[in-house]
Structures are given as structure tokens and as C-alpha cells.
Design a protein around this motif. Structure first.
Motif, PDB file in Angstrom:
ATOM      1  N   TRP A  78     -85.417 -22.823  43.128  1.00 10.97           N
ATOM      2  CA  TRP A  78     -85.170 -24.592  42.243  1.00 10.97           C
ATOM      3  C   TRP A  78     -85.676 -25.053  41.393  1.00 10.97           C
ATOM      4  O   TRP A  78     -86.391 -25.383  40.171  1.00 10.97           O
ATOM      5  N   ALA A 118     -87.240 -20.401  39.911  1.00 14.13           N
ATOM      6  CA  ALA A 118     -85.874 -20.348  38.635  1.00 14.13           C
ATOM      7  C   ALA A 118     -86.152 -20.382  37.319  1.00 14.13           C
ATOM      8  O   ALA A 118     -86.524 -21.680  36.966  1.00 14.13           O
ATOM      9  N   VAL A 156     -84.553 -20.708  33.905  1.00 16.90           N
ATOM     10  CA  VAL A 156     -83.440 -20.578  33.347  1.00 16.90           C
ATOM     11  C   VAL A 156     -84.077 -21.395  31.787  1.00 16.90           C
ATOM     12  O   VAL A 156     -83.956 -22.284  32.229  1.00 16.90           O
ATOM     13  N   GLY A 178     -87.127 -23.186  32.366  1.00 14.50           N
ATOM     14  CA  GLY A 178     -88.661 -22.545  33.419  1.00 14.50           C
ATOM     15  C   GLY A 178     -89.873 -21.740  33.193  1.00 14.50           C
ATOM     16  O   GLY A 178     -90.127 -21.663  34.112  1.00 14.50           O
ATOM     17  N   THR A 193     -85.583 -27.834  36.314  1.00 15.37           N
ATOM     18  CA  THR A 193     -85.525 -27.778  37.845  1.00 15.37           C
ATOM     19  C   THR A 193     -83.327 -28.311  38.523  1.00 15.37           C
ATOM     20  O   THR A 193     -82.959 -27.355  38.757  1.00 15.37           O
ATOM     21  N   ALA A 239     -81.261 -24.981  37.324  1.00 15.65           N
ATOM     22  CA  ALA A 239     -81.126 -24.328  38.694  1.00 15.65           C
ATOM     23  C   ALA A 239     -80.676 -24.214  39.301  1.00 15.65           C
ATOM     24  O   ALA A 239     -79.694 -24.314  40.259  1.00 15.65           O
ATOM     25  N   ALA A 273     -81.934 -15.727  36.692  1.00 18.09           N
ATOM     26  CA  ALA A 273     -82.769 -16.719  37.128  1.00 18.09           C
ATOM     27  C   ALA A 273     -83.562 -16.400  38.234  1.00 18.09           C
ATOM     28  O   ALA A 273     -84.961 -16.918  38.118  1.00 18.09           O
ATOM     29  N   HIS A 274     -83.014 -15.788  39.173  1.00 23.11           N
ATOM     30  CA  HIS A 274     -83.492 -15.506  40.184  1.00 23.11           C
ATOM     31  C   HIS A 274     -84.821 -14.370  40.473  1.00 23.11           C
ATOM     32  O   HIS A 274     -85.045 -13.343  41.061  1.00 23.11           O
TER      33      HIS A 274
END
Length: 561
Positions: free
Chosen positions: A29, A32, A34, A38, A329, A332, A375-376
Motif C-alpha cells: 500500500w 505501489a 498508482v 505514487g 496510498t 493502492a 502498480a506492483h
């Protein structure tokens, strides 16, 4: 000793794996990426801003909204009930049944003992409640399986994690019922209790107890071990049971589901007992529970934690008002809050495009899965990114998926973040960038006092629809503009959308390329088709709007005037 060691080591290992998985999720969280926010903040900075946000939320005026949403929408699932009574019953059966089963049975020595005093799993109301809660879970699982097999939109979004969650839950409950049924029938279980609580050397007392327990408790003994019935022996067994057993054992008929299953397997009870089936089934049951606990952070079970949090956070906060670090956050967290219910995909406005474009990334639930992989930093090649880009561009931003999401995930915000991430990955500009460039390109032409007509080849570029040239039939009756919900929300049409729908059709008729492509209206169009359905001339207004946005972005740029 072996059983105790297995239980103790298994419990500690599964708890350690669960804790490590939760820590990994929290790290995800905070790390990641996004949207642009991010990459702007480090995990440490995001953790600090998250802590500030939590303190400000709990100590501020929004605390009541947070707690209210957590209870009403998170625990009682009001939003699910509003969307579908079937899904609400399904979710509540699984959630309530499993939670109560865990608290009153799996954690019985801790929770039930604290609430009811001397807890014994073989006493009422625990016998009855354990079976009731187990059947509630099985009912919910059955409803979930039926929904996933029968609903086309849901069936199209099934993934391994969904099947795994259902299998683990079903295995825990089925093995629990079967284990209890075997214990009801088992003569070995009876002999263990006699050895522990009675005098095995007193043959007459043991025979009396065998007679009474075979008739009233359902224990199945071998023929040579079952005493012949006599009223005196039966009364002796009843008296012994009342003196020594009733404090720990109620009649197993209260465990109505397990007792019914025990009656079914009664002919094979002695053979099953001699084979050690109860011990083997106990290992399976406990191992399934430990596996479920260890996998909690890595499967859809995680939404038991993340979904209520997201519901409460989004109910108490406006996304635009959040600090950018917290916005990253929360995005995520939303990726883990999804319950995979597929409500967004079933009701998606553009899901029908799947019939022509075989791209699952059109569906919101699949876009969310793709966004999580992006994202990851999980492997996505250029082909995958192009398909995701296509799914992102087909989306009309109608907001239906966000409105219907039972977990309050702000999907529209995630889609905008996804488009920005795709742009940074070299997959073309976002609609916003294309719109701004088109508006800019239209300004020189609009500032000229003399309007230049012509550009007859412009219409030839509209080739995605069979009747894209139908704008020629427009006679400016303004019906399309009158029914347009975008126009109705505009206080100043010229300032907010540049041109109304009928004016765009007129500009096309005059060959005014820059004016048509530069109108913010074509980018704000909801694709609701009201204008097209209402047009008395049959002009394909919505299809033309869609063509114009594609024409503007076809080469990744808008030509300057």
C-alpha cells in the motif's frame, strides 16, 4: 503428543505467515505506484502522511462518518443490500456464519469461556449453534457458486483466487461436519472418554454405559461389544451418564446437521473408526484452517480487512481533498479491497463491446486487476499494455461502476490514474491531454473574423461507424442539445464545453475541422445516446462524437490549425 505438537506448530507457523503477509500488504500500500502521486512520495513519506491522516480523521469532525460507514456499510453491508438482496444474503451467510463459527468454536476456550463460563464444545447451545453457523456458511458458498456459474458477466471474470477462496471455506466446513459425525458414531471416542473419566475395569458399568450411549447418543459398537437390552442395565447406564457425563455432553441430536450425517454413515461407522478416519479428518480440518489463515493476505479473504477500511475512508474523505501521498496510498488499498463480485462488469455501459472486441480489459474488474499488476511492477509486455490501453479508451466515464461498487471503491479516480500511468509507459496520451491540445489547436481558427469553409476530405476520416456522414442531415433543431445531460449541467455552455451537440453537427457540415475537434463537448460526452435516440433526422450524434475523439487521437496528436 503428536496431535498437540502438530496443532501448536501449525498454529504458530500459520500466524507467522499471516502476519508476514499482512506486513507485505501494508508495504505494498505504501510503495505501489498508482497515478503520478505514487512515484512522487517515498514509502516512508507516505507512511508519515497516512499516520497524520488517521489521527486527523479520528480526532476530527469526520470521525462519526468514518465509524458510521464502517458499521452500516462495512459490517452490515447496506450498499450490497441496495444493489442485490441475493448477494446480501450470500455475503452475510458467509461472513456472519464464519466469524461466529471462529469466535464461538475455533476460539471457544477463549471467547466462549469468557462469555459463558465453563465452555465445552459438546454442550448446548454450542452443538446447535456450531451446526447453524456452519450451514449458514455452506448456504452462502452454494449461492456464490451458483452466481459464478450462472451469471455471464460474473463467469467472465472468474479467477483462481475466487475458486481458491470458495474451496478452502467449503473444505473447512465440510470436514468439520464430517469430523463431528464420525465422533458421534465412533466407539473409539467412547472408549477414550471411559478410560479418562470412568473405571474401565468395572465391566458392568462400562456395559451399562455402552447400552445407554448406543441408544441415546448414537454410538455404534461392533456386534460382539453391544450389550443385550435390559431395562435395568439401561437405567444403570442412564444414571451413570447423568452422574458423570451430563456436565460435558448433551445429546448429539442437537448437532442436527452432523447427527443427520452420522446416521447416514452409521453402517460403516465401525470400519471408519478402526481405520482412524476421525484422526485423519481432524488433521485435514485443522490443516485447512491453518492454510486459510496463512493465505488470508494473499487471497480475496483480504477484503475482510481492506474493504471495511476503504468503505469508511471513502465515506469520510473526498478524494480531491486528500493529501497527494494519502491519495496514492488509498488507491493502492482499493486494489486489495475489491471483493471480485463483478457488479461493475455486469452493469458496465460498454461491456457490450466485448462482442466485437475480444478484450477482457474492457471490463472494470479486469481493468482493476491489470492496474494492480501495473502498480506492483509485475510483468506486462507491450501487447498487454496495448490491450489495457484499449480497455481504458473504450471506457466512457459514465460513473456507473463507481456508483454500484458495494465497497465504495472510487473506480473513476483509478481509471484516470491508470490512463496517466499508461501515458508514462508510452501507450499514448490520455483523453485529457488530447482534449487540451485539440482545444488549443482550435483557438487560432476561432479568433479569425473570416470563417474558412471547405476541407471536404474531413468527413472521409469518419469511418468507424456506417452512418458517420449522417451529420449532413442536421437542420439545427437543437433537439440533441435539449436532451443532453451534459448541457443541462452547464451554467455557461460556451465557457464549459465550447459547442453544444447541434453546433458540432453544424460545424461538421461546414467543414470546420478545428472547431469540431476542439470542442470540449466531444470529450465530455457521456455516450448515453439520448441525443441520437431523439434526433428526428436520424443523425448518429453519439457515434459521431465517439468518431471525433478517435480521429483526434488516431495519430497520437491533433494537427495545428
Amino acid at each position: 503428543m503428536r496431535v498437540i505438537m502438530f496443532f501448536d506448530y501449525g498454529l504458530h507457523v500459520s500466524l507467522a505467515l499471516c502476519a508476514a503477509g499482512l506486513a507485505y500488504k501494508v508495504w505494498g500500500w505504501l510503495s505501489a505506484k498508482v497515478g503520478p502521486e505514487g512515484a512522487e512520495f517515498s514509502p516512508a513519506a507516505r507512511a508519515l502522511w497516512a499516520l497524520r491522516g488517521v489521527v486527523g480523521l479520528l480526532l476530527g469532525a469526520r470521525a462519526f462518518k468514518f465509524v458510521w460507514a464502517l458499521i452500516v456499510d462495512g459490517l452490515l453491508q447496506r450498499r450490497v443490500l441496495r444493489a442485490s438482496a441475493y448477494r446480501w444474503v450470500m455475503h452475510m451467510c458467509i461472513f456472519v456464519g464464519f466469524v461466529l463459527l471462529t469466535l464461538l468454536h475455533a476460539m471457544g476456550p477463549i471467547v466462549s469461556n469468557a462469555l459463558f463460563g465453563d465452555y465445552q464444545a459438546t454442550l448446548n447451545p454450542f452443538l446447535f449453534l456450531r451446526n447453524l453457523f456452519g450451514l449458514m456458511v455452506l448456504l452462502g458458498v452454494g449461492m456464490a457458486i451458483w452466481r459464478r456459474l450462472r451469471a455471464p458477466g460474473v463467469r467472465a471474470t472468474n479467477r483462481g483466487v475466487d475458486v481458491l477462496a470458495i474451496v478452502v471455506v467449503a473444505l473447512i466446513i465440510f470436514s468439520g461436519f464430517a469430523l463431528e459425525a464420525l465422533k458421534i458414531d465412533s466407539p473409539r471416542e467412547f472408549e477414550r472418554m471411559v478410560a479418562e473419566y470412568a473405571d474401565p475395569e468395572a465391566a458392568d458399568e462400562v456395559a451399562a454405559l455402552r447400552l445407554f450411549w448406543s441408544r441415546d447418543y448414537g454410538v455404534v459398537f461392533a456386534k460382539d461389544q453391544t450389550p443385550a437390552f435390559s431395562p435395568e442395565l439401561y437405567d444403570q447406564g442412564r444414571q451413570l451418564s447423568e452422574d458423570s457425563c451430563l456436565s460435558c455432553h448433551d445429546k448429539p441430536a442437537w448437532a442436527f446437521a452432523s447427527f443427520g450425517l452420522a446416521r447416514l454413515i452409521r453402517p460403516a461407522a465401525v470400519a471408519l473408526a478402526e481405520s482412524g478416519a476421525a484422526e485423519g479428518l481432524w488433521f485435514i480440518h485443522v490443516l485447512a484452517c491453518f492454510v486459510g489463515l496463512a493465505l488470508l493476505p494473499h487471497t480475496k479473504f483480504m477484503h475482510l480487512i481492506s474493504s471495511p477500511l476503504i468503505i469508511a475512508i471513502n465515506a469520510a474523505n473526498e478524494r480531491a481533498a486528500m493529501h497527494p501521498a494519502n491519495r496514492a496510498t488509498v488507491r493502492a488499498m482499493e486494489l486489495d479491497a475489491c471483493t471480485h463480485c463483478a457488479a461493475c462488469s455486469v452493469r458496465c455501459s460498454v461491456a457490450a463491446a466485448m462482442a466485437q472486441v475480444a478484450n477482457p480489459a474492457i471490463l472494470p474488474s479486469e481493468k482493476l486487476h491489470a492496474l494492480a499488476r501495473m502498480a506492483h511492477g509485475k510483468g506486462l509486455d507491450q501487447h498487454d499494455l496495448r490491450r489495457i490501453r484499449q480497455g481504458a479508451d473504450i471506457c466512457t466515464d459514465c460513473h456507473r461502476c463507481t456508483d454500484l461498487c458495494p465497497v465504495r471503491i472510487n473506480l473513476q479516480d483509478l481509471w484516470q490514474a491508470q490512463k496517466q500511468d499508461l501515458e508514462r509507459a508510452g501507450q499514448g496520451e490520455t483523453f485529457k491531454a488530447l482534449r487540451d491540445r485539440a482545444v488549443s489547436a482550435a483557438q487560432p481558427s476561432r479568433q479569425q473574423k473570416v470563417v474558412r469553409l471547405g476541407q471536404r476530405q474531413f468527413g472521409a476520416g469518419l469511418d468507424l461507424s456506417g452512418r458517420a456522414q449522417s451529420f449532413a442531415g442536421c437542420f439545427r433543431c437543437k433537439t440533441c442539445t435539449t436532451v443532453c445531460p451534459v448541457v443541462q449541467e452547464c451554467a455557461d455552455v460556451k465557457a464549459e464545453i465550447d459547442l453544444a451537440p447541434h453546433q458540432i453537427m453544424h460545424a461538421l457540415g461546414l467543414g470546420l475541422r478545428e472547431e469540431a475537434l476542439g470542442a470540449r463537448m466531444i470529450w465530455n460526452c457521456l455516450s448515453c445516446y439520448r441525443c441520437q435516440e431523439a434526433c428526428p433526422q436520424g443523425v448518429r450524434v453519439t457515434d459521431i462524437m465517439f468518431e471525433l475523439t478517435n480521429l483526434a487521437g488516431r495519430d497520437g496528436q491533433v494537427k495545428e490549425a
